[in-house]
Each structure stands twice: as structure tokens, then as C-alpha cells.
Design a protein around this motif. Structure first.
Motif, PDB file in Angstrom:
ATOM      1  N   GLN A  65      75.378  73.859  56.961  1.00 47.26           N
ATOM      2  CA  GLN A  65      75.685  75.258  56.671  1.00 47.26           C
ATOM      3  C   GLN A  65      74.808  75.749  55.532  1.00 47.26           C
ATOM      4  N   PHE A  66      74.424  77.014  55.636  1.00 49.58           N
ATOM      5  CA  PHE A  66      73.526  77.613  54.665  1.00 49.58           C
ATOM      6  C   PHE A  66      74.016  79.018  54.338  1.00 49.58           C
ATOM      7  N   GLY A  67      73.775  79.433  53.138  1.00 48.34           N
ATOM      8  CA  GLY A  67      74.139  80.792  52.750  1.00 48.34           C
ATOM      9  C   GLY A  67      73.607  81.128  51.373  1.00 48.34           C
ATOM     10  N   VAL A  68      74.089  82.239  50.854  1.00 48.45           N
ATOM     11  CA  VAL A  68      73.661  82.662  49.528  1.00 48.45           C
ATOM     12  C   VAL A  68      74.857  82.706  48.597  1.00 48.45           C
ATOM     13  N   LYS A  69      74.581  82.509  47.333  1.00 48.15           N
ATOM     14  CA  LYS A  69      75.600  82.680  46.288  1.00 48.15           C
ATOM     15  C   LYS A  69      75.254  83.960  45.526  1.00 48.15           C
ATOM     16  N   ILE A  70      76.196  84.898  45.522  1.00 48.26           N
ATOM     17  CA  ILE A  70      76.023  86.153  44.791  1.00 48.26           C
ATOM     18  C   ILE A  70      77.101  86.211  43.719  1.00 48.26           C
ATOM     19  N   THR A  71      76.694  86.273  42.517  1.00 47.46           N
ATOM     20  CA  THR A  71      75.340  86.497  42.084  1.00 47.46           C
ATOM     21  C   THR A  71      75.113  85.662  40.841  1.00 47.46           C
ATOM     22  N   ASN A  72      73.897  85.379  40.589  1.00 46.06           N
ATOM     23  CA  ASN A  72      73.567  84.798  39.310  1.00 46.06           C
ATOM     24  C   ASN A  72      73.881  85.833  38.236  1.00 46.06           C
ATOM     25  N   THR A  73      74.146  85.395  37.048  1.00 45.13           N
ATOM     26  CA  THR A  73      74.424  86.360  35.983  1.00 45.13           C
ATOM     27  C   THR A  73      73.213  87.254  35.733  1.00 45.13           C
ATOM     28  N   PHE A  74      73.458  88.386  35.115  1.00 42.23           N
ATOM     29  CA  PHE A  74      72.423  89.400  34.953  1.00 42.23           C
ATOM     30  C   PHE A  74      71.895  89.373  33.518  1.00 42.23           C
ATOM     31  N   SER A  83      78.252  89.362  32.775  1.00 41.52           N
ATOM     32  CA  SER A  83      79.101  89.106  33.934  1.00 41.52           C
ATOM     33  C   SER A  83      80.357  89.964  33.821  1.00 41.52           C
ATOM     34  N   GLY A  84      81.273  89.785  34.754  1.00 44.85           N
ATOM     35  CA  GLY A  84      82.515  90.542  34.696  1.00 44.85           C
ATOM     36  C   GLY A  84      82.444  91.850  35.446  1.00 44.85           C
ATOM     37  N   LEU A 142      75.265  86.230  57.597  1.00 46.61           N
ATOM     38  CA  LEU A 142      74.866  85.364  56.491  1.00 46.61           C
ATOM     39  C   LEU A 142      76.104  84.985  55.670  1.00 46.61           C
ATOM     40  N   GLN A 143      76.320  83.673  55.498  1.00 42.73           N
ATOM     41  CA  GLN A 143      77.454  83.217  54.677  1.00 42.73           C
ATOM     42  C   GLN A 143      77.195  83.612  53.227  1.00 42.73           C
ATOM     43  N   ILE A 144      78.216  84.233  52.597  1.00 38.50           N
ATOM     44  CA  ILE A 144      78.081  84.651  51.200  1.00 38.50           C
ATOM     45  C   ILE A 144      79.179  84.002  50.369  1.00 38.50           C
ATOM     46  N   SER A 145      78.765  83.181  49.425  1.00 38.53           N
ATOM     47  CA  SER A 145      79.665  82.684  48.386  1.00 38.53           C
ATOM     48  C   SER A 145      79.550  83.668  47.229  1.00 38.53           C
ATOM     49  N   TYR A 146      80.682  84.131  46.713  1.00 33.42           N
ATOM     50  CA  TYR A 146      80.641  85.285  45.809  1.00 33.42           C
ATOM     51  C   TYR A 146      81.283  84.965  44.460  1.00 33.42           C
ATOM     52  N   SER A 147      80.665  85.543  43.401  1.00 32.37           N
ATOM     53  CA  SER A 147      81.248  85.363  42.076  1.00 32.37           C
ATOM     54  C   SER A 147      81.159  86.606  41.195  1.00 32.37           C
ATOM     55  N   GLY A 148      80.187  87.456  41.345  1.00 27.07           N
ATOM     56  CA  GLY A 148      79.875  88.497  40.364  1.00 27.07           C
ATOM     57  C   GLY A 148      80.969  89.522  40.131  1.00 27.07           C
ATOM     58  N   GLY A 149      81.799  89.297  39.110  1.00 24.97           N
ATOM     59  CA  GLY A 149      82.838  90.250  38.755  1.00 24.97           C
ATOM     60  C   GLY A 149      84.075  90.169  39.620  1.00 24.97           C
ATOM     61  N   TRP A 197      83.457  84.969  51.377  1.00 19.88           N
ATOM     62  CA  TRP A 197      84.168  83.799  50.848  1.00 19.88           C
ATOM     63  C   TRP A 197      83.247  82.582  50.935  1.00 19.88           C
ATOM     64  N   PRO A 198      83.463  81.578  50.127  1.00 21.57           N
ATOM     65  CA  PRO A 198      84.465  81.435  49.078  1.00 21.57           C
ATOM     66  C   PRO A 198      84.176  82.356  47.882  1.00 21.57           C
ATOM     67  N   ILE A 199      85.208  82.585  47.081  1.00 19.55           N
ATOM     68  CA  ILE A 199      85.111  83.495  45.940  1.00 19.55           C
ATOM     69  C   ILE A 199      85.439  82.712  44.680  1.00 19.55           C
ATOM     70  N   THR A 200      84.520  82.728  43.743  1.00 21.14           N
ATOM     71  CA  THR A 200      84.748  82.026  42.473  1.00 21.14           C
ATOM     72  C   THR A 200      84.776  83.015  41.328  1.00 21.14           C
ATOM     73  N   VAL A 201      85.531  82.683  40.294  1.00 23.09           N
ATOM     74  CA  VAL A 201      85.732  83.595  39.163  1.00 23.09           C
ATOM     75  C   VAL A 201      85.453  82.867  37.859  1.00 23.09           C
ATOM     76  N   ALA A 202      85.102  83.640  36.850  1.00 18.95           N
ATOM     77  CA  ALA A 202      84.882  83.071  35.520  1.00 18.95           C
ATOM     78  C   ALA A 202      85.396  84.025  34.446  1.00 18.95           C
ATOM     79  N   THR A 203      84.852  85.253  34.413  1.00 16.93           N
ATOM     80  CA  THR A 203      85.181  86.172  33.323  1.00 16.93           C
ATOM     81  C   THR A 203      86.678  86.434  33.219  1.00 16.93           C
ATOM     82  N   THR A 204      87.346  86.646  34.336  1.00 19.82           N
ATOM     83  CA  THR A 204      88.778  86.946  34.267  1.00 19.82           C
ATOM     84  C   THR A 204      89.558  85.793  33.661  1.00 19.82           C
ATOM     85  N   LEU A 205      89.098  84.546  33.887  1.00 15.16           N
ATOM     86  CA  LEU A 205      89.796  83.380  33.345  1.00 15.16           C
ATOM     87  C   LEU A 205      89.546  83.203  31.852  1.00 15.16           C
TER      88      LEU A 205
END
Length: 1001
Positions: A298-307, A324-325, A347-354, A369-377
Motif C-alpha cells: 500500500q502506498f499513499g501520502v501523509k498530509i502534512t509536514n509541519t509548515f 501546526s494546529g 490516493l490513500q491519505i494519512s492526515y495530521s495537519g490541524g 484516514w488514518p488521522i493522527t493528532v499532536a497539537t490538540t494533545l
């Protein structure tokens, strides 16, 4: 202290977790465990996960305990922190490295551990999650996925160190740490009830089958493709490629940030030129997708790298940082849309940005999906926020294959451009911190009522709790205990309490003022019916209060309530001062003012209106032994124009209040100023008949106006035209000539100074109103013999507000300069306390029987459509339980210790990397990682730190090394040394006796 965190051994982790659970039903501070729905999973990489959400590669996936905390709260997809060839102490990370108050920034980008250590942490975490899933029946032990993250170039990834990491994560069976995990679990079988040797032997060592490639900014597309080919072809890994918002182009990103109010973010176009271009990205991703298909991966993109943005206002000790956030979300979803459109939604999208609770449903239903979080935590509530996210997503239907819903994704992009959630406030917020420093013990406090919050120290959590319960009468009793003006403050108080409210870090501060007004409106008549008039105090001195504004009414109420005779003199026909004479009727009605006056009258205060108060000597002749002056700031600052005249703002507002149906000012009214009075003038002008245009002219922009944010929004909503960055020059021939200004360097207040440009504009003007401030008429006081300072303010005793004339007091504006209503009440209270004792009940201190489980149950729970709350229910009751520093620490380095049934905060040195996040959210002007009592696990760590804290020498019973008030002491706690406070002795004894599991290596 050192910023080098030390991993905990597998033996130490198992002992800690199970001992903590046995003691308090918590693990690493997590109180409520997420239990997955049986049989419901979503497939990725030929693996199953019970929820397609989890922590992003970052601070929450760096240590084993971080990953455990995330799992316990519902995470089932873990993007473990990025590794690279530059690691450990060789990795330059400025500290503190996180600033997450609103949108977040960081200046670290990969694990601070050595790569072999990082691998060990992830393998330990994988193994422990298998044990926890089984032991606590939290879900399928195979219902979660670990996803590796590596960077940043092919040469580094092909080094033996990174290759060993990738191989070890793919199959950990031959690693030393895997054998240690097996041995430790079997040696500690007595800790478990559902785990046996057979289960331990069945745990798969295949930790990760997938990887996310993170490349540094400027990595060329052919290098990215070579790395991805290596990962797919040589390593056989399902692969995501991180994509950056720079794919959108500089102009789009800059305009989007500016339009949403993030115009202060500093970045230029160099990353946009150097990074992967969209035109190159699409064919590259198509080729990689084809390769993955051939390899049955499986292949896809991760959105997004931090800005990347520049450090412009000393946010972090670096030159560049990564944003971020919520501010990243509008850019990230646009990247998702562009790529999805190019791939027709396949296109498979793994998502994180905000990503957070406010958009995770929309993202998932759009097929992301999948969806990952950081800033909220990273915000108060911490890992516990994940449970709400997991509950929401798991309630939705899970897809069986990748297919993005392009119309829904387009709608989400449009929503991100207009929704208030993604727009920065007009004004940048001030500090949420109170002025005091955090104490070593008993640090729980409600910042809403602390210094810089409520000037009268109102028991805000108490009345919010009563209103939430529907008990408006008890709420109003709490309010009027310290606040004589519930209607006035419930309507037009500047509510500084809300600027300190911890709830602002959730979905927004509580409408504390509105709750106060609700209590007043609902229970006023009932309160009067239950009140009794105070008994007069024998031989109490008579007091005269000169001035019937908020300060004068408050002084009258408080004195009368204490049984002291008091008369309030007001020269106007109506009581209320600015509230009844100046503030527009549409902001506060006379009926509201009168209700507060009636409350003071009920207590026994006498009011005399319609004539100037007798002179000081006459008042004394009339038998008044105490005199309080509360006359306000009525002297106007004059606007200097080369020609033409502006009218006084107070005169203008008084005339508008008396008769808003008459307009002698013409069609084009201009108000000069940027404060609250200017906003009142502009709004009042809009209500006049025959007015075509009302303009507000100010030499700075809206963001730098002194007016409250709420007043700015109300003024804009009324249709007033803001003419920013203009300085008035002259009024002539129906036009106001102004010089165009620009914003230069910041002044002492932090605002940018206006600088003249030499350009001029003219604005139609039939009337110009000057609202550039008011001041106290010091000549009045000087004639009385009362001393004033060089700013015209009366010189008073700080404790009583008594002047140089005995028994003569000054409160409100004359003491502070133009003051808020609640500051006027605070002054009235202080002066009355100089005459007698104001008996307050201090409701919060009297209510220590509150069940701590109730406020703790609110931690991490945000208000959404699925989870509505009233304003009162939203209160986190910080005076009972704060624990923000515990919530927001990714590493769990701040913990709650129960000492004599009182919760205390302990900082654990070895688990801290000085990221600084707890300093951001501690309500005190302090940094818990430096200022809270600290536990050291080695003598070397103790001497390497300046923190007050202790090192228990466990081989010597209760012998400790203690640093207290700068001195190092070698103590035997069993001897109860007298040179250390009993509270600290109990603290250390409690840790050694009941929390020894935190000291296991």
C-alpha cells in the motif's frame, strides 16, 4: 536539570503501571480507559485497527509511556517519532522547543534519543500494549498498528544504524530488547490476572510493516523518489510520503494566512521554491503508486509536514520553527484536495495537519484516514482528548476501501476558509497567567479570580457550579457576597476573568459575565425576599461617598451591609455615573443600573441626587467622620488639530444617551480613537437618524487598538468603517485630513509604534468626535489639600486608599486612572476595609468537600454538537483541581501525588526533556518543570539541577538529599527534621512509602 530524558526499563514500566493501577486505578495518570467496540475494525497494510486515529510522529510517540497513554485513551494508529542518522545529544534542539498556546510551534523534528534507544522504546511500547489489551480487555490485542517514520535523505537512511532500526521494527525477535520484554513479563506474571506464559509467547515480534518518509525542506523530488523506491522495493514496506503545504505555492499560502488573521506569521517564498513542486509531485506519486501495486504494497501520502515559519517574536529560541494546529488545517485540507483531485479520489491519505475533535468527523467522512493528532494533545486535557476523538470516529461507518469523497472534501476546504474556528481573533491575546509564582505545595488555583483575573477575587467557580445546577439563588448569593453590582457587571464588565479562563484552551473561554447576568436576572427578586436588613452598628462613624458611579454605589452597599451609616452624593439626577449618563442605552439600560442601586438601598445606603455634594469641610460639619471620593475621570484629553475642532466624546455620548432621536452632527461622523469609549461613540453615532457613514480613525491597526476584542467585534457588526493607520491632521471644508502611518518597532507595551509615511488622505466629515482618553481632574483634589502625583492621580495608602488627609479616601478612577467597573468595586472594598471589616464568606474555601472525580471527568472533554454543555457546566473548577501541567506533559513527567488526601504535583526529572509545554499552560507565572518539587532518580541528576527537590537514597531507609531554598541538605526523614516544612516532609515520605514504583530504574 538536564534536558536529556532517560527511558525507563521494561521492568520499571511494568512495575510502575501495575502498581499505579492497583493504588489509584490509573496508569500514567490516565483515569478512564477506552474500550474498543468488539469486532469493529478498519483494515490498513493487511493489519486491523479498532480506531483509525492516534498520535502523530512527535512528542506523544517518543517514549514508551507516551504511547501507552495514547493507547489507553483510544489511539490505535501510532506514527512513532521520526528517526534519522543525526540523533541523541548530536541533534541540535533548542529548549524550550514547543509553544502551543493557540496555533502551535516547535523547533524539534525527530527523536531526541539515540536511534537504538528509540527502537527499544517503540518495541517496549508494542509489547506492553499487547499486555494491556489482554489484561484490561481494552480491545483486540492485534487491533492497533505501529507506523515508522524516517528521514531525511537516502544516504542517512541507508546507514547501518537506520537500517538496523527498520529491520528491528519489522522483526524484533532477534533484538535484545525483545528478549528482555519476554523475560520481564514472565518474571512479573504475578502482576497480571489474564496474561500467562502462553499468551506472552504468542505476542508477535513483527512491530511495523509500514513507514512514513519525512524529508527536510528542500529535498529534491528525485531524492524523495529514490528513498521511496528503497523503502518499497528493498525493504518491502507499505509507504507514505509526507507532503508539505509548500505544494500550494507561496501566494496561496500567504493569502490564506492573511485572510484568516494569521498575517503576523513570518515566512518568505524560499521554501516554496526549494521544496517539491506540485507539477513534479503528481507524476512521482503516480510512479510510486504503480511500483507499490506491483509489489502488492500500500502506498499513499501523509498530509502534512509541519509548515516552516520564522521566529519573529521570540516564540522559541531558534531562528525557524514549524507551525501546526488549527492554523495549519486550511492549508492541509487544500493539499489533500489538490492531490485527491489529481488522483480522482483514489490516493490513500494519512492526515495530521490541524486534526482535532472539531474536524475529525468531516475528515473521516471525506475518506481521509488514518488521522493522527499532536497539537490538540498538547493542550489542557492532554491525552484524555483522544478518547473523545476515538469515540466519535468509532461511531461512524468504517469504509472497506480507499475512496475519497471529492465533494465533501471540497466543502471542507471552503468551510476552513470561513469557519470561525480557523480564524485568528482581531486582537492577539494577552498573557493568560496570573502574577504569582507557583508554590511548591497546594498549587491548585482558579486563574479567573487571581491577579490579573478578577480584581475582587470573586468566587467564580462556585457561582458557575450553582448556575450549572440550576440554583440561581445560591449563585447570586455568591456573587453579591463580593460584588454589589451584579446587573452592571453582568452586562458591561470588561470581564478580565475570561482572559485567564483555562477553558480558552479548549473551545473558548466561559462566558462568565453572561452567567453572572443569568443568575441576577433569574434570582434577584428571590434574593431580596430572602435578605434581611443589617443591624446598625452602635456608634459607627457616618460616611459620605461623593460620586454615585459604580465605585460610589459599591462603597455605599458594602458600608451599609456592615451596618455603617452611609450617604452617597451624586450631582446628576440619576445614580450610576457613566453607566447611566454615558454608556449608550443599547449597551446597558437604566433599569439594570437601578436594580443594583436598589440593592444598595435595601442594605440601608442613602442616596442624594441632583446637587453637588457639600464641600469637605461642610461634610465634616454635617457629622460625616469618613469621606470617600469616587468622582471618576471626567476630564477630557484634547485632540490637537491644525484647524477645526473635535467634540468631546463624553459630551457626545451624554447627548446621545439623553436623546438618540436627534442628530445635530450631520451625515458623516468620524470618531478618533481606538479604546472602548471610541467604540461606544462610533456605535452610538450609527444609531443616530440621518447618518450615512461612521468612520473610526486610529493611528494603529485593529490588532493594536486598546479596545476590548468584544467591543471591536460589536462595532464592526454595527457597520462602522475602520480607517486604520491614519493620524488626524486638520478638519476643514467638511473633510478630515489624515497622515498615513505604518507600524514600526514595538514599544514597551508590546504594540508596534506608528510611524509617519508623509502620505495623506482626506475623509468626508461633518463632525469629528475625539475619544482619545479621559483623566482625573487633579485640580479638584489639590484644592482640598489632597496630594497627587505627576500623573494627576491621588497619592494613597496602598492598603486602605486613605489620602494624606486622615479619614479621607479616594477610589476608582482618581486612584487608578480610568478604571474598569470591577476595579472600582475592588477599590470600594479596600476603602471600606479601611473603615471597618468587610465580612466575606469566601465560598470556594468553604466548599472543600467537592468530589474531585467530577471536575476530573471534564478534563479533555470539549464542547461539540455531540457533546453540548451549558456555560456553567463548561467550568473546569480549577480551584478544586487544576493539573494542567500533568495533562499537557507528553512524557508524563508531572504526576499527581496524594499526600494526606490532598493532591500535590511532583515533577520527575528523568522523564523531562524541557520541552516547555507545561510552562505555557500553568496558570502561574512559572514553569512547573523548573519550579515544582522534583524527584531525582540518581545523585548525579540531583547535582546537575537547580530544582528544589530530593533524591531518595533507598538503600539508606529514609535518607534523602534535599535541595530547599537553594541549600542542599542531607536528611533522615524518620527524624522529622525541624528545618524543613512539615508539608515537604510528608510529601517526601509519601513518595518513598507509597510511590516507590516511580523510582524503579
Amino acid at each position: 536539570m538536564s534536558d536529556n530524558m532517560r527511558p525507563i526499563s521494561i521492568e520499571g514500566l511494568l512495575s510502575w503501571m501495575m502498581a499505579e493501577y492497583k493504588k489509584s486505578n490509573t496508569i500514567f495518570g490516565i483515569r478512564k480507559f477506552y474500550q474498543a467496540e468488539k469486532g469493529k475494525t478498519i483494515s490498513l497494510f493487511n493489519e486491523q485497527m479498532e480506531t483509525p486515529v492516534g498520535p502523530a510522529a512527535g512528542p506523544h510517540t517518543q517514549l514508551t509511556q507516551n504511547i501507552v497513554a495514547a493507547y489507553l485513551t483510544g489511539s490505535r494508529f501510532f506514527e512513532v517519532k521520526t528517526v534519522q542518522v543525526l540523533d541523541g545529544e548530536d541533534l541540535p534542539v533548542a529548549k524550550p522547543c514547543i509553544a502551543a498556546r493557540d496555533e502551535a510551534y516547535n523547533c524539534e523534528w525527530s527523536t531526541e534519543l539515540r536511534v537504538p534507544q528509540a527502537m527499544e522504546e517503540y518495541i517496549k511500547a508494542w509489547f506492553i500494549l499487547k499486555l494491556l489489551a489482554k489484561e484490561f480487555e481494552l480491545g483486540d490485542p492485534d487491533g492497533f498498528i505501529f507506523n515508522m517514520s524516517v528521514g531525511y535523505d537516502l544516504k542517512g537512511i541507508q546507514t547501518p544504524k537506520i537500517q538496523a532500526y527498520i529491520d528491528g521494527m519489522q522483526d524484533a525477535s532477534k533484538t535484545a530488547i525483545w528478549q528482555q520484554c519476554i523475560a520481564a513479563a514472565k518474571a512479573h506474571l504475578d502482576l497480571f490476572t489474564r496474561v500467562d506464559e502462553a499468551y506472552i509467547d504468542s505476542i508477535s515480534p513483527k512491530v511495523s510493516h509500514s513507514i512514513t518518509l519525512s524529508t527536510l525542506h528542500g529535498c529534491p523530488p528525485d531524492e524523495i523518489e529514490r528513498i521511496a523506491v528503497h523503502l518499497l522495493q528493498d525493504k518491502g514496506l507499505n509507504t507514505f510520503i509526507k507532503c508539505n503545504p509548500t505544494l500550494l505555492g507561496y501566494e496561496y499560502a500567504r493569502k490564506t494566512m492573511d485572510d484568516l488573521g494569521f498575517d503576523y506569521m513570518a515566512f518568505d517564498d524560499h521554501h516554496f521554491k526549494e521544496d517539491l513542486q506540485f507539477a513534479d509531485a503528481v507524476p512521482m506519486l503516480q510512479r510510486l503508486q504503480a511500483l507499490a501495486d506491483r509489489k502488492q504494497l500500500q502506498f499513499g501520502v501523509k498530509i502534512t509536514n509541519t509548515f516552516p515559519v520564522d521566529v519573529a517574536q521570540q516564540e522559541l529560541p531558534s531562528e525557524e520553527m514549524y507551525m501546526s494546529g488549527r492554523s495549519l488545517f486550511p492549508l492541509s485540507v487544500m493539499v489533500a484536495k489538490k492531490l485527491s483531485d489529481a488522483f480522482q479520489g483514489k490516493l490513500q491519505i494519512s492526515y495530521s495537519g490541524g486534526a482535532d475533535i472539531f474536524n475529525v468527523k468531516d475528515l473521516f467522512e471525506a475518506g481521509i484516514w488514518p488521522i493522527t493528532v499532536a497539537t490538540t494533545l498538547l493542550k489542557p486535557g492532554g491525552y484524555q482528548r483522544m478518547q473523545q476523538i476515538a469515540n466519535l470516529v468509532s461511531s461512524l461507518a468504517y469504509p472497506t476501501h480507499v475512496r475519497l469523497d471529492l465533494p465533501k472534501l471540497t466543502a471542507l476546504v471552503e468551510k476552513s476558509k470561513t469557519q470561525a474556528r480557523y480564524q485568528k481573533s482581531i486582537k492577539l491575546p494577552g498573557s493568560p497567567k496570573i502574577k504569582e509564582e507557583v508554590p511548591l505545595l497546594n498549587c491548585y488555583t482558579a486563574p479567573c479570580r487571581g491577579t490579573g483575573g478578577c480584581p475582587i477575587n470573586q468566587d467564580i467557580p462556585a457561582y458557575l457550579r450553582y448556575v450549572a445546577e440550576g440554583n440561581h439563588l445560591e449563585a447570586l448569593k455568591v456573587i453579591t457576597d463580593k460584588n454589589p453590582l451584579p446587573f452592571i457587571t453582568g452586562t458591561i464588565c470588561a470581564h478580565p476573568c475570561e482572559t485567564k479562563c483555562t477553558r480558552q484552551f479548549y473551545e473558548g473561554a466561559i462566558d462568565i459575565r453572561g452567567v453572572k447576568l443569568e443568575a441576577a436576572q433569574q434570582a434577584y427578586d428571590e434574593l431580596l425576599a430572602t435578605m434581611t436588613k443589617p443591624e446598625p452598628v452602635a456608634n459607627a462613624p457616618k460616611t459620605a461617598v461623593v460620586g454615585g458611579g459604580p465605585a460610589g454605589i459599591s462603597a455605599g452597599y458594602l458600608l451599609a451591609r456592615e451596618g455603617f451609616p452611609v450617604t452617597v452624593f451624586e450631582k446628576d439626577e440619576t445614580i450610576g455615573g457613566v453607566c447611566s449618563q454615558i454608556v449608550p442605552e443599547f449597551r446597558i439600560a437604566m433599569e439594570s443600573v437601578q436594580r443594583d442601586v436598589d440593592l444598595a438601598k435595601f442594605m440601608g445606603a442613602e442616596f442624594k441626587c441632583g446637587a453637588a455634594a457639600p464641600s469637605l469641610s461642610e461634610l465634616k460639619q454635617l457629622g460625616y467622620e469618613k469621606i470617600i471620593y469616587a468622582i471618576g475621570a471626567w476630564k477630557h484629553n484634547n485632540l490637537q488639530l491644525e484647524s477645526g475642532e473635535a467634540i468631546n466624546s463624553l459630551e457626545f455620548l451624554r447627548a446621545c444617551r439623553q436623546n438618540s432621536h436627534v442628530n445635530p452632527y450631520g451625515e458623516e461622523i468620524i470618531v478618533i480613537g481606538g479604546g472602548n469609549t471610541a467604540m461606544d461613540c462610533a456605535r452610538a453615532a450609527k444609531h443616530l437618524p440621518g447618518v450615512k457613514n461612521v468612520s473610526l480613525v486610529y493611528r494603529r491597526d485593529k490588532r493594536n487598538m486598546p479596545a476590548d476584542e468584544e467591543e471591536l467585534y460589536l462595532t464592526l457588526a454595527d457597520g462602522v468603517t475602520f480607517r486604520e493607520l491614519l493620524a488626524p491632521i486638520r478638519l476643514a471644508d467638511g473633510k478630515l485630513k489624515c497622515e498615513v502611518m505604518t507600524l514600526g518597532a514595538r514599544d514597551a507595551s508590546g504594540r508596534q509604534k506608528p510611524v509617519a509615511t508623509g502620505e495623506f488622505v482626506e475623509i468626508p466629515a461633518t463632525t469629528v468626535v475625539s475619544a482619545i482618553g479621559e483623566k482625573v481632574d487633579d485640580s479638584f483634589f489639590n484644592q482640598l489639600g489632597i496630594q497627587t502625583d505627576n500623573r494627576g492621580r491621588v497619592i494613597v495608602d496602598n492598603d486602605t486608599l486613605e489620602t494624606n488627609l486622615p479619614d479621607v479616601y479616594v477610589i476608582g478612577d482618581a486612584n487608578r486612572g480610568p478604571a474598569t467597573i470591577v476595579e472600582a468595586i475592588a477599590d470600594a472594598t479596600k476603602a471600606v476595609n479601611g473603615i471597618t471589616t468587610v465580612h466575606n464568606q469566601h465560598f470556594e474555601r468553604a466548599n472543600q468537600n467537592i468530589d474531585r472525580r467530577i471536575p476530573r471527568s471534564k478534563r479533555g472533554l470539549l464542547v461539540t454538537e455531540e457533546n453540548p454543555m451549558s456555560q456553567g457546566q463548561r467550568c473546569l473548577e480549577c480551584s478544586t483541581i487544576c493539573e494542567s501541567c500533568v495533562d499537557v506533559c507528553p512524557n508524563r513527567a508531572n504526576v499527581v501525588i496524594s499526600v494526606n488526601d490532598q493532591p500535590q504535583i511532583l515533577h520527575i526529572d528523568r522523564m523531562c526533556n524541557e520541552c516547555g509545554n507545561c510552562e505555557t499552560f500553568c496558570p502561574y507565572s512559572s514553569a512547573p518543570y523548573k519550579d515544582k518539587f522534583t524527584l531525582f532518580n540518581t545523585e548525579a541528576e540531583f547535582y546537575d539541577s537547580q530544582n528544589e527537590g530530593f533524591y531518595p537514597m533507598l538503600d539508606a531507609n529514609q535518607q534523602v538529599l534535599l535541595r530547599y531554598k537553594g541549600a542542599v541538605l542531607n536528611l533522615d526523614l524518620s527524624a522529622n527534621p525541624s528545618d524543613v516544612p512539615v508539608g515537604l516532609l510528608d510529601f517526601m515520605k509519601t513518595v518513598i512509602t507509597h510511590y516507590a514504583f516511580m523510582m524503579v530504574e
